[in-house]
Design a protein around this motif. Structure first.
Motif, PDB file in Angstrom:
ATOM      1  N   ILE A   5     107.776  41.948  95.465  1.00  0.00           N
ATOM      2  CA  ILE A   5     107.067  43.182  95.854  1.00  0.00           C
ATOM      3  C   ILE A   5     106.730  43.089  97.329  1.00  0.00           C
ATOM      4  O   ILE A   5     106.160  42.088  97.780  1.00  0.00           O
ATOM      5  N   GLY A  57     109.543  47.362  95.070  1.00  0.00           N
ATOM      6  CA  GLY A  57     109.853  46.200  94.256  1.00  0.00           C
ATOM      7  C   GLY A  57     111.350  45.956  94.200  1.00  0.00           C
ATOM      8  O   GLY A  57     112.150  46.902  94.138  1.00  0.00           O
ATOM      9  N   PHE A  65     112.012  49.224  91.907  1.00  0.00           N
ATOM     10  CA  PHE A  65     110.821  49.934  91.438  1.00  0.00           C
ATOM     11  C   PHE A  65     109.861  50.210  92.590  1.00  0.00           C
ATOM     12  O   PHE A  65     109.928  49.577  93.652  1.00  0.00           O
ATOM     13  N   VAL A  67     105.713  50.776  93.569  1.00  0.00           N
ATOM     14  CA  VAL A  67     104.350  50.465  93.144  1.00  0.00           C
ATOM     15  C   VAL A  67     103.374  51.131  94.101  1.00  0.00           C
ATOM     16  O   VAL A  67     103.572  51.086  95.323  1.00  0.00           O
ATOM     17  N   MET A  90      96.464  51.844  89.799  1.00  0.00           N
ATOM     18  CA  MET A  90      97.866  51.435  89.895  1.00  0.00           C
ATOM     19  C   MET A  90      98.788  52.519  89.345  1.00  0.00           C
ATOM     20  O   MET A  90      98.491  53.157  88.341  1.00  0.00           O
ATOM     21  N   HIS A  91      99.918  52.742  90.054  1.00  0.00           N
ATOM     22  CA  HIS A  91     101.036  53.544  89.566  1.00  0.00           C
ATOM     23  C   HIS A  91     102.296  52.693  89.696  1.00  0.00           C
ATOM     24  O   HIS A  91     102.433  51.933  90.669  1.00  0.00           O
ATOM     25  N   VAL A  92     103.212  52.815  88.759  1.00  0.00           N
ATOM     26  CA  VAL A  92     104.499  52.122  88.871  1.00  0.00           C
ATOM     27  C   VAL A  92     105.601  53.068  88.410  1.00  0.00           C
ATOM     28  O   VAL A  92     105.450  53.791  87.411  1.00  0.00           O
ATOM     29  N   THR A 106     111.846  46.959  82.037  1.00  0.00           N
ATOM     30  CA  THR A 106     110.601  47.659  82.367  1.00  0.00           C
ATOM     31  C   THR A 106     109.387  46.776  82.081  1.00  0.00           C
ATOM     32  O   THR A 106     108.420  46.757  82.858  1.00  0.00           O
ATOM     33  N   VAL A 109     109.050  44.295  84.881  1.00  0.00           N
ATOM     34  CA  VAL A 109     108.490  44.938  86.065  1.00  0.00           C
ATOM     35  C   VAL A 109     106.987  45.145  85.890  1.00  0.00           C
ATOM     36  O   VAL A 109     106.189  44.850  86.786  1.00  0.00           O
ATOM     37  N   PHE A 110     106.605  45.624  84.716  1.00  0.00           N
ATOM     38  CA  PHE A 110     105.193  45.901  84.469  1.00  0.00           C
ATOM     39  C   PHE A 110     104.370  44.622  84.603  1.00  0.00           C
ATOM     40  O   PHE A 110     103.286  44.627  85.196  1.00  0.00           O
ATOM     41  N   VAL A 113     103.968  43.699  88.259  1.00  0.00           N
ATOM     42  CA  VAL A 113     103.012  44.566  88.949  1.00  0.00           C
ATOM     43  C   VAL A 113     101.584  44.200  88.570  1.00  0.00           C
ATOM     44  O   VAL A 113     100.689  44.136  89.431  1.00  0.00           O
TER      45      VAL A 113
END
Length: 758
Positions: A5, A57, A65, A67, A90-92, A106, A109-110, A113
């Motif tokens: 990131i 990301g 991705f 973030v 937080m937004h992703v 996913t 990734v989550f 983050v």
């Protein structure tokens, strides 16, 4: 797969970003029709916003991705009552796949983050607000430990406000991928640190109480050896005033095991054979709590210097500075610990019982009535809900008083041990209240987070901790409001105390249920202390502009890296160390000396019983609490009949221990040693300031000269009263609260560092 990131580079990433946010899969991003310029303007605004940040990301170096993290207090969520200090929004957005989706991508990734968010130790919770229609991401959130709070209207959508604490995330998936058993903190490395810290404290405090006698290592200056059973330990240490040992945990050789250390020393420490297992259990629990704090509660003191009252309360990690087994909490399971221990910082909603008025006693202090008490503590809708519950059972609300209880107490004790009382409707469970509370370091006392101006609530809690079952006696507490009224009036009428700003936080009301079989058919026992509560004033309404409160226990706090909060406060203040300490002693020590000289009045002024008020990081006045159980008049001062319980008969050489033991040995030896260790203030100068504070009070009050001579606080030596010896002798009840003087244990005398230099 390696996920990284990095800050978003808008010039480089704009075209890619536009493709992502306008893709049909990104419908919930609400930028389907955005032009390239629209996207530029949106993210130019984010780049310029100090409270909002965007990141790109990558997966194995490939952009994958987006973030965004933000401070909810400066967002569309600002003002929501659910927000707390330490929240991070937080937004992703996961990029649309080039080909076939990669299973589990996913989720990976989550997780990356979330770990990025929690890498900042100041972050306590992550906040998200997905579109309420986005079932897939809502499920992903719940799987990661988020709790859905409620739907909220936001521009363009109805959002599901959701929060995830650090612990909840790690319990759900864990940064070390431990699948939800909640033991991410129980690792060899963290437990080794916990063992070392606790054994270092044990050596220091047991040596302070002369239970152990380490020998100097003649071959290494500053090193000592200690024989424990068949084991011999070496370590480096420094010895300060009042025989205060500071042992370096990392230096202990060989690597220690705290339980083995205690077990080997049990005959020397005087632990009865039948009670050794109980003490070892408290040691194990203390170790577990230490490891949890190392794993989940690493808050640097730099972040506490300006932190609010409850952030500091939750950040403290040591517990009682003198007791070795100080986080026993026997009765709590792992889920109870994470829900109710003060260091976890979790909000708690107290449960309420309706207790039949005929077998329940509510006593009220001056200015209080039953209606004003309950009107202040419970919203009208809540009281209506409780009344409806009673009427639904065919009961008249007039026949009942409302009694708050700890949620653990209801589930584990009241609904089982007092099942007959519930069945005959002498006790009726009304459910949880609407206010969020936070447990204080004393664990059974709660601060109201939702309405900080409202009262503390102290509840009975039938867990074994630090030598006591933490109950509350209805009989003993009945006089609590009257005692508090008398102490408060005495303090308020004294010109000296008013000049120093010293006040008490009154315990305004006490309630206890006595309709159970244990009160009717059995003798005194812990079972008579399980259904009671009291209300105490909050410090918040008494604060002036520019003031903030801090529990005095925080002055003894060192963070996981060894940095001391008191040192950081002094460095952040506009005054030098000596001036800071003088102001602290004027706020803390001088009022206690005055109460002793003028009224033979003694408090229990340890760190958690006293709130310091700071201005510009300097203590300027003190608020005393926990009055009803821990105050004594040691002379012939006239008292109202209902207050007579606090009069005690003490030998003359014990009376002065109200300052010598409870202040000098119980608090100031730790503060002085920290300042000396950190090179902030020389120890001799520290104790000279203590001496000067007492001498200046005497000079200002010649009318109290005979009392000053009688107590002789600056004598060369004083009796060495020991705390751990009490707990080691009886881990179940270390003192009789009704006759504490007879329970004391001594180990000779201590040289008084405040005595005049010859």
């Amino acid at each position: 797969m390696r996920l990284t990131i990095e800050p978003l580079d808008l010039e480089r990433d704009l075209t890619l970003l536009h493709a992502w946010v306008t893709h049909p899969r990104s419908v919930f991003w609400m930028m389907q029709d955005a032009t390239l310029d629209d996207v530029r303007r949106e993210y130019d605004g984010i780049v310029a916003d100090p409270h909002h940040h965007a990141f790109l990301g990558r997966a194995d170096g490939r952009p994958a991705f987006l973030v965004e993290i933000y401070d909810p207090a400066y967002s569309l969520l600002a003002g929501l009552p659910e927000l707390r200090p330490g929240d991070l929004g937080m937004h992703v957005l996961v990029a649309p796949p080039d080909g076939e989706p990669v299973p589990g991508f996913t989720s990976q990734v989550f997780a990356a983050v979330m770990e990025h968010c929690f890498a900042d130790p100041a972050v306590e919770r992550v906040v998200v607000e997905p579109d309420a229609r986005n079932d897939a991401i809502r499920q992903k959130n719940v799987d990661a430990g988020f709790v859905e709070l409620r739907e909220i209207p936001l521009p363009g959508k109805t959002a599901m406000l959701s929060v995830c604490t650090r612990y909840a995330y790690e319990a759900a998936c864990g940064t070390d991928r431990i699948a939800g058993d909640g033991t991410a903190h129980l690792t060899p490395a963290l437990m080794d640190r916990a063992h070392r810290h606790l054994v270092a404290k044990a050596i220091g405090e047991y040596a302070h109480e002369r239970l152990l006698a380490p020998e100097p290592d003649g071959s290494r200056p500053g090193w000592w050896t200690l024989t424990a059973g068949t084991s011999t330990y070496s370590f480096s240490a420094r010895v300060h005033a009042l025989e205060h040992w500071v042992v370096d945990p990392a230096s202990i050789e060989p690597a220690p095991d705290a339980q083995a250390f205690v077990a080997e020393l049990a005959p020397t420490l005087g632990i009865p054979d039948q009670l050794l297992p109980t003490y070892l259990e408290e040691i194990a629990s203390t170790l577990a709590a230490a490891a949890w704090k190392l794993r989940h509660r690493r808050v640097p003191v730099a972040e506490l210097v300006d932190a609010d009252y409850q952030a500091i309360e939750a950040a403290m990690t040591e517990g009682h500075p003198a007791f070795v087994a100080n986080n026993g909490r026997i009765g709590f399971g792992l889920d109870d610990y994470t829900a109710y221990a003060p260091e976890t910082g979790e909000p708690v909603r107290l449960h309420w019982l309706a207790a039949r008025r005929a077998v329940t006693r509510l006593t009220l202090g001056d200015g209080q009535t039953e209606e004003t008490l309950y009107d202040g503590e419970l919203a009208p809708a809540t009281r209506d809900r409780f009344a409806a519950r009673l009427r639904g059972l065919g009961l008249d609300p007039v026949d009942y008083l409302l009694l708050p209880v700890h949620p653990w107490q209801w589930v584990n004790k009241l609904a089982v041990t007092f099942a007959p009382d519930v069945a005959r409707r002498d006790l009726v469970h009304l459910g949880a209240g609407d206010d969020d509370h936070r447990p204080q370091q004393s664990i059974r006392t709660f601060f109201n987070l939702s309405r900080p101006e409202r009262h503390y609530v102290k509840t009975a809690l039938a867990i074994q901790n630090m030598g006591f079952l933490r109950g509350l006696s209805p009989a003993y507490m009945e006089a609590t409001p009257a005692i508090n009224d008398w102490v408060s009036a005495t303090v308020a009428a004294d010109a000296e105390l008013q000049a120093t700003g010293f006040t008490v936080l009154r315990e305004l009301a006490a309630i206890g249920y006595t309709g159970d079989a244990f009160h009717q058919h059995a003798g005194p026992s812990p079972y008579r202390k399980m259904i009671a509560a009291l209300w105490r004033e909050s410090p918040m309404p008494s604060l002036d502009a520019g003031e903030r409160p801090m529990t005095m226990a925080a002055l003894l706090h060192r963070d996981a890296d060894g940095d001391a909060l008191v040192t950081a406060l002094i460095k952040a203040s506009p005054v030098d160390a000596a001036t800071w300490v003088r102001s602290y002693l004027l706020a803390y020590l001088r009022p206690l000396v005055h109460c002793l000289y003028a009224y033979d009045l003694a408090f229990m002024p340890h760190g958690e019983n006293l709130v310091l008020v700071l201005r510009d990081h300097v203590p300027v006045r003190a608020l005393m609490k926990d009055i009803g159980e821990e105050v004594a008049v040691m002379g012939s001062l006239p008292l109202p009949a209902e207050v007579e319980r606090i009069r005690g008969e003490f030998p003359d050489d014990v009376k002065a221990l109200a300052i010598h033991t409870d202040v000098f040995d119980g608090v100031l030896r730790f503060v002085g040693a920290i300042l000396a260790e950190d090179g902030v203030l020389d120890e001799e100068e520290f104790w000279a300031l203590v001496r000067a504070t007492i001498e200046e009070h005497s000079a200002d009050h010649p009318e109290l000269a005979s009392a000053a001579a009688h107590y002789d606080l600056l004598r060369a030596t004083f009796r060495h009263s020991c705390l751990n010896r009490l707990q080691l002798r009886n881990t179940l009840q270390m003192v009789d609260l009704t006759d504490q003087a007879e329970s004391l244990m001594f180990a000779g005398t201590l040289a008084n560092p405040a005595a005049p230099v010859a």
